[in-house]
Design an enzyme around this catalytic site. Structure first.
Site, mmCIF file in Angstrom:
data_model
loop_
_atom_site.group_PDB
_atom_site.id
_atom_site.type_symbol
_atom_site.label_atom_id
_atom_site.label_comp_id
_atom_site.label_asym_id
_atom_site.label_seq_id
_atom_site.Cartn_x
_atom_site.Cartn_y
_atom_site.Cartn_z
ATOM 1 N N GLY A 1 26.096 -24.824 18.894
ATOM 2 C CA GLY A 1 27.354 -24.427 17.350
ATOM 3 C C GLY A 1 26.557 -23.669 16.006
ATOM 4 C CD GLN B 1 24.942 -25.213 10.642
ATOM 5 O OE1 GLN B 1 25.728 -24.879 11.269
ATOM 6 N NE2 GLN B 1 23.956 -26.124 11.311
ATOM 7 C CB CYS C 1 20.978 -30.001 11.914
ATOM 8 S SG CYS C 1 22.187 -28.894 11.214
ATOM 9 C CG LEU C 2 21.053 -23.948 14.771
ATOM 10 C CD1 LEU C 2 22.152 -23.018 14.198
ATOM 11 C CD2 LEU C 2 19.649 -22.871 15.229
ATOM 12 C CG HIS D 1 25.820 -31.135 14.387
ATOM 13 N ND1 HIS D 1 24.794 -31.982 14.986
ATOM 14 C CD2 HIS D 1 26.251 -30.076 13.894
ATOM 15 C CE1 HIS D 1 24.346 -31.252 13.929
ATOM 16 N NE2 HIS D 1 24.898 -30.134 13.482
ATOM 17 C CD GLU D 2 28.233 -26.869 15.071
ATOM 18 O OE1 GLU D 2 28.517 -26.840 13.825
ATOM 19 O OE2 GLU D 2 27.041 -26.863 15.480
ATOM 20 C CG HIS E 1 27.413 -28.476 9.858
ATOM 21 N ND1 HIS E 1 26.292 -29.182 8.360
ATOM 22 C CD2 HIS E 1 26.434 -28.224 10.943
ATOM 23 C CE1 HIS E 1 25.440 -29.167 9.436
ATOM 24 N NE2 HIS E 1 25.458 -28.722 10.701
HETATM 25 C C1 SB7 Z 1 22.706 -31.726 18.807
HETATM 26 C C2 SB7 Z 1 23.038 -30.325 18.041
HETATM 27 C C3 SB7 Z 1 23.865 -29.655 17.716
HETATM 28 C C4 SB7 Z 1 25.212 -30.361 17.947
HETATM 29 C C5 SB7 Z 1 24.676 -31.861 18.992
HETATM 30 C C6 SB7 Z 1 24.214 -31.881 19.196
HETATM 31 C C7 SB7 Z 1 24.253 -28.164 16.862
HETATM 32 C C8 SB7 Z 1 23.075 -27.173 16.694
HETATM 33 C C9 SB7 Z 1 23.283 -26.995 15.670
HETATM 34 N N1 SB7 Z 1 23.444 -26.934 14.026
HETATM 35 O O1 SB7 Z 1 22.903 -27.120 13.111
HETATM 36 C C10 SB7 Z 1 24.930 -26.722 13.637
HETATM 37 O O2 SB7 Z 1 25.358 -27.251 13.316
HETATM 38 NI NI NI Z 2 24.328 -28.969 12.457
#
Ligand code: SB7
Ligand code: NI
Length: 188
Positions: free
Chosen positions: A60, A65, A110-111, A153-154, A157
């Site tokens: 995601g 971001q 997270c990215l 998670h999104e 954000h």
């Molecule tokens: C682990 C990773 C994510 C979601 C749930 C569990 C997405 C990681 C990428 N992101 O940073 C998106 O916001």
């Molecule tokens: Ni993230």
């Protein structure tokens, strides 16, 4: 096309802001942003694209971001993850959720975070969500497992919340009451 250089990192104030609702019909700019977000998550799960553009895999990505404080995110799970889900969520919300919780045994990443932060991140195990698509149509859907966790998670954000805000600071691996552990083979 979104590249790693376009993704803002921990410490950037936009990641701590509440993002703005998006209005319909979508502006050309907002439509392109939404499409670019989805393309990023698709590309980031394609070995050739990862190699060519040095992408970091992710299931995601949310508009803040890429420094756009708007209530838009994209999720993509391909067949190899055992799921098959691709969506753009605009002005998303959780309308109801289970009492039961869930967490990834490997924790979350997270990215926008360039370090591993160990610990369990408690989430709702099952959620019913509502969101709008690119055409401004509202849709409703039930999610569980990894998609439910990723959606939360999104959505976080869009509210300026980071995954590590949910980790127990005293004991990151403290047992979470009434929670289902979810294992995952990759660290996307
Ligand atoms: C682990 C990773 C994510 C979601 C749930 C569990 C997405 C990681 C990428 N992101 O940073 C998106 O916001
Ligand atoms: Ni993230």
């Amino acid at each position: 096309m979104i590249l790693m250089k376009d993704i803002i990192r921990e410490g950037h104030p936009t990641l701590r802001q509440r993002s703005e609702e998006v209005s319909f019909p979508l502006s050309e700019e907002d439509r392109k942003l939404a499409e670019d977000l989805l393309q990023y998550v698709i590309n980031s799960q394609d070995d050739e694209m990862i190699e060519k553009y040095d992408l970091r895999p992710g299931v995601g990505i949310a508009a803040p971001q890429v420094n756009q404080a708007k209530r838009i995110f994209a999720l993509h799970f391909d067949e190899t993850s055992g799921e098959n889900l691709s969506l753009i969520a605009i002005n998303p919300k959780i309308v109801s959720h289970s009492v039961e919780k869930a967490y990834l045994t490997a924790g979350e990443g997270c990215l926008s975070v360039d370090r591993a932060i160990p610990g369990y991140v408690p989430r709702h195990a099952r959620i019913t969500i509502k969101a709008f698509n690119l055409e401004g149509e509202e849709y409703k859907m039930r999610l569980k497992g990894l998609p439910a966790i990723a959606f939360q998670h999104e959505l976080d954000h869009l509210n300026g919340v980071m995954f590590f805000d949910h980790i127990n600071p005293k004991n990151p691996f403290a047992e979470i009451e009434n929670a289902m552990p979810i294992g995952r083979d990759s660290d996307e």
